[in-house]
Scaffold this motif. Structure first.
Motif, PDB file in Angstrom:
ATOM      1  N   ASP A   1       0.848  -1.199   0.000  1.00  0.00           N
ATOM      2  CA  ASP A   1       0.000   0.000   0.000  1.00  0.00           C
ATOM      3  C   ASP A   1       0.885   1.252   0.000  1.00  0.00           C
ATOM      4  O   ASP A   1       0.713   2.168   0.808  1.00  0.00           O
ATOM      5  CB  ASP A   1      -0.934  -0.008   1.222  1.00  0.00           C
ATOM      6  CG  ASP A   1      -1.964   1.129   1.189  1.00  0.00           C
ATOM      7  OD1 ASP A   1      -2.195   1.686   0.098  1.00  0.00           O
ATOM      8  OD2 ASP A   1      -2.525   1.463   2.254  1.00  0.00           O
ATOM      9  N   ALA A   2       1.856   1.270  -0.905  1.00  0.00           N
ATOM     10  CA  ALA A   2       2.830   2.368  -0.935  1.00  0.00           C
ATOM     11  C   ALA A   2       2.147   3.665  -1.351  1.00  0.00           C
ATOM     12  O   ALA A   2       1.388   3.702  -2.314  1.00  0.00           O
ATOM     13  CB  ALA A   2       3.964   2.033  -1.900  1.00  0.00           C
ATOM     14  N   ARG A   3       2.411   4.715  -0.589  1.00  0.00           N
ATOM     15  CA  ARG A   3       1.792   6.018  -0.854  1.00  0.00           C
ATOM     16  C   ARG A   3       2.868   7.084  -0.840  1.00  0.00           C
ATOM     17  O   ARG A   3       3.725   7.099   0.044  1.00  0.00           O
ATOM     18  CB  ARG A   3       0.772   6.360   0.232  1.00  0.00           C
ATOM     19  CG  ARG A   3      -0.346   5.340   0.371  1.00  0.00           C
ATOM     20  CD  ARG A   3      -1.187   5.624   1.604  1.00  0.00           C
ATOM     21  NE  ARG A   3      -2.274   4.647   1.713  1.00  0.00           N
ATOM     22  CZ  ARG A   3      -3.531   4.944   2.006  1.00  0.00           C
ATOM     23  NH1 ARG A   3      -3.867   6.204   2.247  1.00  0.00           N
ATOM     24  NH2 ARG A   3      -4.462   4.016   2.079  1.00  0.00           N
ATOM     25  N   ILE A   4       2.809   7.968  -1.781  1.00  0.00           N
ATOM     26  CA  ILE A   4       3.779   9.061  -1.847  1.00  0.00           C
ATOM     27  C   ILE A   4       3.026  10.377  -1.945  1.00  0.00           C
ATOM     28  O   ILE A   4       2.271  10.605  -2.880  1.00  0.00           O
ATOM     29  CB  ILE A   4       4.713   8.891  -3.072  1.00  0.00           C
ATOM     30  CG1 ILE A   4       5.528   7.596  -2.932  1.00  0.00           C
ATOM     31  CG2 ILE A   4       5.627  10.109  -3.207  1.00  0.00           C
ATOM     32  CD1 ILE A   4       6.479   7.340  -4.088  1.00  0.00           C
ATOM     33  N   ASP A   5       3.193  11.243  -0.948  1.00  0.00           N
ATOM     34  CA  ASP A   5       2.662  12.603  -1.017  1.00  0.00           C
ATOM     35  C   ASP A   5       3.846  13.526  -1.232  1.00  0.00           C
ATOM     36  O   ASP A   5       4.648  13.736  -0.318  1.00  0.00           O
ATOM     37  CB  ASP A   5       1.969  12.995   0.296  1.00  0.00           C
ATOM     38  CG  ASP A   5       0.833  12.055   0.649  1.00  0.00           C
ATOM     39  OD1 ASP A   5       0.315  11.381  -0.255  1.00  0.00           O
ATOM     40  OD2 ASP A   5       0.471  12.004   1.835  1.00  0.00           O
ATOM     41  N   HIS A   6       3.933  14.094  -2.417  1.00  0.00           N
ATOM     42  CA  HIS A   6       5.057  14.987  -2.676  1.00  0.00           C
ATOM     43  C   HIS A   6       4.952  16.245  -1.815  1.00  0.00           C
ATOM     44  O   HIS A   6       3.844  16.657  -1.436  1.00  0.00           O
ATOM     45  CB  HIS A   6       5.089  15.345  -4.160  1.00  0.00           C
ATOM     46  CG  HIS A   6       5.547  14.210  -5.025  1.00  0.00           C
ATOM     47  ND1 HIS A   6       6.824  13.701  -4.945  1.00  0.00           N
ATOM     48  CD2 HIS A   6       4.900  13.460  -5.950  1.00  0.00           C
ATOM     49  CE1 HIS A   6       6.949  12.694  -5.805  1.00  0.00           C
ATOM     50  NE2 HIS A   6       5.791  12.513  -6.426  1.00  0.00           N
ATOM     51  N   ALA A   7       6.095  16.822  -1.519  1.00  0.00           N
ATOM     52  CA  ALA A   7       6.104  18.076  -0.758  1.00  0.00           C
ATOM     53  C   ALA A   7       5.274  19.101  -1.513  1.00  0.00           C
ATOM     54  O   ALA A   7       5.242  19.125  -2.749  1.00  0.00           O
ATOM     55  CB  ALA A   7       7.539  18.572  -0.586  1.00  0.00           C
TER      56      ALA A   7
END
Lengths: 511, 511
Positions: free
Chosen positions: A90-96
């Motif tokens: 469940d990889a999640r990436i919220d960019h800056a």
């Protein structure tokens, strides 16, 4: 950190598992997948030898046990697939986002990491598929957690032999030493569950023992998750139209499901609700003759089944449909043919104290409900959580346009609130191992209904979410790096959108 | 089903919540999203009036409280986005496969359904963001579960006023009656938690109370999940090179983080490990003067902080870096300026009984570690589970190629095993509300580390997986129908592949 000293051989096991945890957690998912496939290959190769031991220890047939080895092997391979797919992370990436509506937002990335050493208490009725290399064990190893299996006392020799096969395969695949162990004895199992180095527990068995262990896990100084799969009676509802359409087919499927594995399955249909005066009891009676006798798993289970059977047959209003039998041989083993009874709803209600408890063995109850009774209301009236609930419909009813469509939908909703799997026109035994499978349910079907004990979604039990904030690439888990070296699916929230509903994340996310 | 009669007004609340559960569960995700946005709009509109009440009840500043209202409103909107996105359903479809390696496989589809009524025990230190409309509440409502909030005794009037605003907005959005309630008093909260109609609990507060409630949830005749977010001391590690590079910047960020909200944050950095003899204490001392005095949340918290502060200052080897102060006014309210102390590692080890317990308020401890000490080993030596762990690195160290790279990676791994969020070159206070946020951690940071209490992933707490087997389209949840009317992401396992590893699911799944 340990309050009570463990017996030396158990201390050795726990220390080895705890010592192996960081190295095992650091293995690449593809390497763990390869190791799990190697274990499956080794299990297949050792299959005939292991089945021979299992036959002797459990009384289950060669055909059933060989099928179970195949199922267990495929189950391991499916977990290997799940590891390679990577969706389980469940990889999640919220960019800056310097312009976030609440002020600058850092880069945050989230994945799942292994919990640490797990103890799995194995079951009696599936000496392969819910034992040393069963579903929970496959999930624990796939997650990257060292595994300690508390062998079931019904098949100790098989447990040791299976572990030996698995340890050799793990070793030759380059996994760290100490990631799989078998221990024996309930006292040892409890001591391990209480040990501060253990991060989670899993169990398949009775409500009584499951609750005992769940309470121990919850009462530790540091409580840990405990996944117990316990009892289930699996209510079935059959409409009048379905019986009119195919009474014989339903009767045959029902008896196959009740008698398979001598009824010693957590998904055996224990109660079938049918309209009063329907043709189903006669169809069941007609299909009954010639059902073979099977040995039950052990003397204790057999005695308990015989007692439950007597109590049910002695309850007011209960009428035999298929008489069935149970006899004991000179070694105390019980041999049974299936018993099916029927009872009117009013008598069922009056006799609920005797009738509702699970009868673990080949016995099932047809409950005849009068016209006008609301099936949806019967679900909460009689049942707590269950692994499954089933509805048999006619062809036109399945289309959802018949006069009783609203009542049927209400029944499906009622089942959905209390069971883990809702089936249509089938029988709950024979749980497919797939990514979408859900084998669970509210208490007392399980002690923890947040996941499944069959199917690859089970890997979530042994992982915990961890976020990394503004992490330099060199310190990010591989699944979260910009170049996605593991090629896992990820949800990405880009920077530069407003925080208003309808704008942020309303575009399809990248997966 | 109820063993003990509830007080009449509490019985009314629980009955209303339980009665509303089926209808609320049946609302479309987009309709719940619209209702949650309406609640956010209403909160924004009522903001100034509510802040006035909160200021009076909590002593927090107008600026802090207005910011918290904005954060709470945005948080609600983000959950509305998560509902529309639909990824939270983890929808999976395994098509029927007549040629499956273990025999014909049925069509199985899995989604997540709401648990039922939830009680949320709100926190003192965030009267908006962790209270009636806080993160857990937003997650409960987004999941489609009726919500009962046990108001914190520190802001009862605000709790009622906030609930009134929310109930009106939910009603005007067409949500069923009875999906949001506020109750007061610990006894009432415990009675609700014990009620068989309640399906889950959430809590933000102290370890003592959280453990008490978790034990109650686990000991029920039917145990339920309980998500407590408890204490955390949030260790920070700063390398010598980072201090050499930017001591003043680190000191300024540190003091902002320690003093914000008068240090009454679960993410306050309680311990900062620095090399012996570094320039950081002097930089902190230089940045100290002029830090404003703040009122603590209430007399009990203030007295407890004063006691902890005295105990820390009285421990052998502890030296003040910033003296700080605490005084009590005539109403018993405590007013404090930040205190920072330093202690050598040996004295820290000797004084661990006094020093390690969380000091809830503006106080933090610099621990000076001698050359040669292994930072990775200090994490398990001194800490249990924590919400966060932080590492400050120099630019070259962030590249991962310096001589100490392996030691730094070992430290990050050690933090990853014990905390929910690992930060780099930042401070743990100010938790961003995003899809990837993880606000949790092993015990005693939480009572249940399987999910988060901040960020939209929190919705998973209040859902359970349910599979549908061979369901006719008319009886399938919308998220699982072939035509995907909700347009949610789904994992699809097609039929017709072999069960061998490397073939099945090794293609990218449809999402």
């Amino acid at each position: 950190m340990t309050d009570t000293a463990l017996a030396p051989e158990i201390e050795t096991v726990v220390a080895a598992a705890a010592g192996a945890a960081p190295a095992f957690a650091a293995t690449a998912p593809r390497d763990r997948a390869r190791a799990i496939v190697a274990v499956a290959d080794a299990l297949d190769e050792a299959g005939p030898r292991l089945v021979e031991i299992a036959r002797r220890e459990t009384g289950l047939t060669e055909a059933r046990l060989s099928g179970e080895v195949a199922r267990t092997s495929v189950q391991l391979r499916l977990f290997a697939d799940a590891l390679v797919d990577g969706g389980y992370l469940d990889a999640r990436i919220d960019h800056a986002d310097p312009d976030f509506v609440l002020g600058p937002r850092p880069d945050i990335r989230r994945t799942h990491l292994p919990l640490g050493p797990v103890i799995n208490f194995s079951a009696s009725n599936f000496p392969f598929a819910f034992s040393v290399l069963g579903g929970d064990s496959a999930a624990v190893l796939a997650a990257g957690c060292p595994l300690i299996v508390k062998a079931h006392s019904g098949h100790p020799e098989l447990s040791d032999a299976t572990a030996e096969v698995a340890v050799a395969a793990l070793r030759s695949s380059g996994m760290p030493e100490g990631v799989l162990h078998v221990i024996h004895g309930q006292e040892a199992g409890v001591a391990v569950l209480e040990d501060p180095r253990i991060a989670a527990g899993a169990f398949t068995g009775s409500i009584r023992v499951g609750r005992l262990l769940a309470d121990i896990a919850a009462a530790r100084p540091a409580p840990i998750p405990f996944y117990g799969e316990l009892g289930s009676v699996n209510p079935v509802f059959v409409t009048a139209d379905a019986i009119a359409e195919r009474a014989d087919e339903i009767a045959a499927g029902y008896l196959t499901s009740v008698s398979g594995s001598a009824g010693q399955l957590c998904t055996k249909p224990g109660f079938v609700f049918i309209p009063s005066g329907s043709a189903l009891p006669d169809a069941v009676r007609a299909a009954g003759p010639g059902l073979p006798e099977h040995r039950l798993l052990g003397p204790r289970i057999a005695r308990s089944f015989a007692e439950r059977r007597d109590a049910i047959l002695g309850t007011a209003g209960v009428r035999p449909v298929i008489d069935g039998s149970i006899r004991f041989d000179s070694e105390g083993q019980g041999w049974a043919t299936p018993t099916v009874v029927s009872v009117a709803l009013d008598d069922f209600r009056a006799g609920r104290r005797e009738l509702l408890e699970e009868a673990f063995g080949p016995l099932s109850i047809l409950v005849e409900i009068p016209e006008g009774a609301d099936p949806a209301a019967l679900v909460p009236e009689f049942f707590e959580g269950n692994l499954t609930g089933t509805l048999h419909l006619s062809g036109p009813e399945a289309g959802g346009e018949t006069a009783n469509a609203a009542a049927l939908r209400a029944l499906v909703d009622a089942l959905g609130r209390q069971v883990g799997r809702v089936l249509f026109n089938g029988w709950p035994t024979g749980v497919a191992v797939t990514p979408a499978q859900q084998h669970g349910g509210p208490w007392p079907a399980t002690t923890n209904d947040s996941s499944t004990s069959v199917g690859t979604a089970a890997i979530a039990r042994f992982l915990r979410p961890v976020a990394f904030q503004n992490a330099p690439a060199a310190f990010l888990p591989l699944a979260l790096r910009d170049d996605n070296p593991l090629d896992v699916p990820r949800s990405i929230a880009p920077a530069g959108e407003s925080g208003d509903w309808g704008a942020r994340f309303s575009e399809p996310v990248v997966r």
